[in-house]
Design a protein around this motif. Structure first.
Motif, short mmCIF file in Angstrom:
data_model
loop_
_atom_site.label_atom_id
_atom_site.label_comp_id
_atom_site.label_asym_id
_atom_site.label_seq_id
_atom_site.Cartn_x
_atom_site.Cartn_y
_atom_site.Cartn_z
N GLN A 59 -5.54 8.78 9.61
CA GLN A 59 -4.63 8.93 9.63
C GLN A 59 -3.79 9.89 9.86
O GLN A 59 -2.49 9.82 10.99
CB GLN A 59 -4.03 10.15 8.13
N ILE B 275 -8.71 9.32 -4.82
CA ILE B 275 -8.78 7.21 -6.09
C ILE B 275 -10.22 6.56 -5.94
O ILE B 275 -10.93 6.28 -6.84
CB ILE B 275 -7.17 6.61 -6.30
N LYS B 276 -10.26 6.76 -4.57
CA LYS B 276 -11.67 6.31 -4.00
C LYS B 276 -13.23 7.14 -4.65
O LYS B 276 -14.14 5.78 -4.71
CB LYS B 276 -11.92 5.29 -2.25
N TYR C 111 1.28 -1.59 0.40
CA TYR C 111 0.07 -0.28 -0.10
C TYR C 111 0.73 1.19 0.28
O TYR C 111 0.19 2.09 -0.90
CB TYR C 111 -0.73 0.13 0.99
N HIS D 195 -5.29 14.87 -4.91
CA HIS D 195 -3.64 13.70 -3.65
C HIS D 195 -2.99 13.79 -4.46
O HIS D 195 -2.40 14.08 -4.54
CB HIS D 195 -4.71 12.82 -2.83
C1 HCA Z 1 -3.04 7.74 1.91
C2 HCA Z 1 -2.66 8.32 0.81
C3 HCA Z 1 -3.46 9.63 0.22
C4 HCA Z 1 -4.14 8.37 -0.42
C5 HCA Z 1 -5.26 9.20 -1.90
C6 HCA Z 1 -6.45 8.85 -2.13
C7 HCA Z 1 -2.87 10.35 -1.28
O1 HCA Z 1 -4.23 8.54 2.60
O2 HCA Z 1 -2.65 6.82 2.42
O3 HCA Z 1 -7.58 8.64 -1.59
O4 HCA Z 1 -6.40 9.02 -3.97
O5 HCA Z 1 -2.66 11.39 -1.10
O6 HCA Z 1 -2.26 9.35 -1.40
O7 HCA Z 1 -4.08 10.03 0.82
#
Ligand code: HCA
Ligand code: CFM
Length: 531
Positions: A180, A465-466, A80, A482
């Protein structure tokens, strides 16, 4: 917004509705409104949040290239954190160490869960040392490590002794905190305890700063480095975009800390001030206007005629380039509407870029921020400390005993500047900047996202991305704030230009209106549900 708030919450069971309502505010900038933040997510609600391990390993330490980072846990956690965040780096030379492309893991198996994984961890540290001979090794705990009671700190101490390099661990198990955010705090603590201040550095420039909370996503830090270099401002360390272990060790020799993403790194700024007397200011480099403002504020701090002149020159030259692009794009996107739901500071910072283009932000929120990120730093004393927060260690920091390192000159400079109205140690929240009646939502769920889109029909949705493909299948373009959708940089002046052009591509077109969700014409399952 009250209509949409009740529309959403009426679908929830009573207790949940009550809880979610506290996380939704129809904004009135001039009032002191309170929003619920940094509390546990309702189970099953499909949050966009990540875990404590992600905040520590992925976010704060991830962008550092030459600390060999071993993930103690099952391989999935390591996978991850393997290059998914687009944090770029530029080693000094072709042969300089760069571990970012690697994923180091103890690859825990059932047997290690049952009989303990410390032996395997020691073996992994030794093997990593033999193969790569790094300057430092960091160990990150995933959920099972805390559950079975492996002591990563004891193992790290033992290995530090045995190998003669710095080895330190993080108790950043995914479940440690509500998101986080706990991982950021844990990362800040351990860097402060084990790395920062380990070596001193002779002064090489007149204006030495650190940049805190800048992670070089999509090359943002490179653009800022360009500006600092031209201005003659020496950037000692960045926490942690394009950073190296050595730069963390001597960060305490700077004159000023610029805190960009305060959510993830305000702890180090505060601790450095307590220990060394180095002041911090909030800075923002998202948006051309913010970049100018921050650069000028830095120059004002140093109060040097030559620097002030140079900074003014750079800003004028760069602003002119930005203006030329803006003039051609703004008329095409002005008046469009956007929503943004991102981690802990971008949902606020990016509002400056949208303002520059005349794009209206209808609704915004963070995934895991605290009340101060919404309401402003002044509310910190009023934040109720719950058991989840108490669970995260709060370091007690005092003034360094090494007189030579204590910056009395800076303490005096700060007091003097404060008298003139210069602001230190403060930041505004997102809510005072947003328009009246804009809807602010904390820890938004997937379902709430869909409802918002149905209700407001925004021209653009900003998230990660989600959310991306669900939203796009609904005919609304989604800009990832992000990963930047593999684009960027978006910081600084060049970044603003890139962002304007991206907005033109996404908004000055009708193509999204032609998209229809495939399941509307051909549903795979049809049903109904009552709660
Ligand atoms: C994270 C990383 C993230 C996830 C991004 C996303 C990032 O939260 O662990 O959901 O697209 O910026 O890469 O926030
Ligand atoms: Fe700070 Fe970040 Fe953010 Fe963040 Fe993140 Fe990120 Fe973010 Mo993703 S440190 S809070 S934990 S600005 S990874 S670079 S984009 S959620 S808004």
């Amino acid at each position: 917004p009250s209509e949409i708030i009740s529309e959403i919450t009426k679908q929830y069971p009573g207790k949940i509705a009550k809880k979610r309502k506290k996380a939704m505010v129809s904004n009135v900038p001039e009032e002191d409104q309170e929003i619920q933040a940094n509390v546990r997510t309702v189970p099953g609600i499909i949050t966009q949040r990540g875990c404590t391990y992600a905040g520590c390993r992925g976010v704060v330490l991830g962008p550092t290239r030459d600390i060999l980072q071993i993930v103690h846990g099952p391989i999935g956690c390591s996978f991850y954190a393997w290059l998914t965040r687009r944090n770029q780096t530029k080693p000094e030379t072709e042969t300089s160490e760069n571990f970012i492309p690697y994923a180091f893991s103890t690859d825990m198996q059932d047997e290690n869960i049952v009989f303990g994984g410390e032996k395997k961890l020691k073996q992994a540290i030794r093997e990593a040392f033999e193969l790569f001979s790094p300057k430092a090794i960091a160990v990150f705990s995933t959920c099972p490590v805390g559950l079975i009671g492996d002591d990563v700190h004891a193992v790290s101490r033992e290995m530090k002794e045995e190998l003669g390099i710095n080895v330190f661990g993080f108790s950043c198990e995914g479940y440690r905190g509500v998101s986080q955010s706990a991982g950021h705090h844990i990362a800040n603590n351990q860097i402060f305890k084990h790395v920062l201040g380990n070596t001193d550095r002779e002064r090489t420039g007149k204006f030495q700063i650190n940049l805190l909370g800048e992670y070089n996503i999509g090359g943002d830090a490179f653009e800022l480095e360009r500006l600092f270099e031209e201005a003659g401002i020496e950037l000692l360390s960045t926490f942690s975009g394009n950073s190296s272990y050595d730069s963390f060790e001597y960060a305490h020799t700077a004159d000023l800390n610029i805190v960009m993403c305060h959510r993830s790194i305000n702890y180090i700024a505060e601790m450095m001030e307590l220990k060394y007397g180095i002041p911090w200011i909030k800075g923002n480099f998202i948006g051309a206007g913010s970049t100018t403002k921050t650069l000028k504020k830095i120059a004002e701090f140093f109060d040097d005629a030559e620097l002030t002149k140079k900074v003014a020159e750079i800003c004028a030259r760069e602003e002119a380039k930005v203006e030329a692009v803006k003039a051609s794009i703004k008329p095409k996107v002005e008046g469009k509407t956007a929503m943004m739901f991102v981690g802990g500071s971008r949902a606020h910072h990016y509002q400056d870029l949208f303002e520059e283009l005349g794009i209206k932000v209808l609704s915004a929120g963070y995934e895991f921020a605290h009340r101060d990120d919404y309401e402003g730093r002044h509310v910190i004393p009023n934040i109720k400390i719950d058991a989840d927060t108490r669970n995260i260690e709060e370091l007690s920091v005092s003034k360094t005993e090494n007189e030579a390192l204590w910056r009395q000159d800076l303490v005096e400079k700060k007091a003097e500047l404060e008298k003139k109205g210069y602001e230190f140690s403060s930041y505004e929240g997102m809510m005072p900047q947003m328009e009246k009646n804009a809807l602010v939502i904390d820890d938004i769920s997937h379902w709430e996202t869909e409802k918002l889109i149905e209700f407001y029909k925004p021209d653009l949705f900003c998230a990660g991305i989600k959310e991306k493909y669900v939203v796009q299948k609904g005919g609304v373009p989604l800009k990832q704030l992000h990963s930047y959708d593999y684009g960027g940089p978006y910081a600084g002046f060049e970044g603003a230009i890139n962002f304007y052009k991206e907005m033109e591509r996404m908004l000055a077109t009708n193509v999204w209106k032609l998209v229809d969700a495939p399941w509307k014409s051909e549903p795979e399952i049809v049903g109904s549900m009552t709660i």
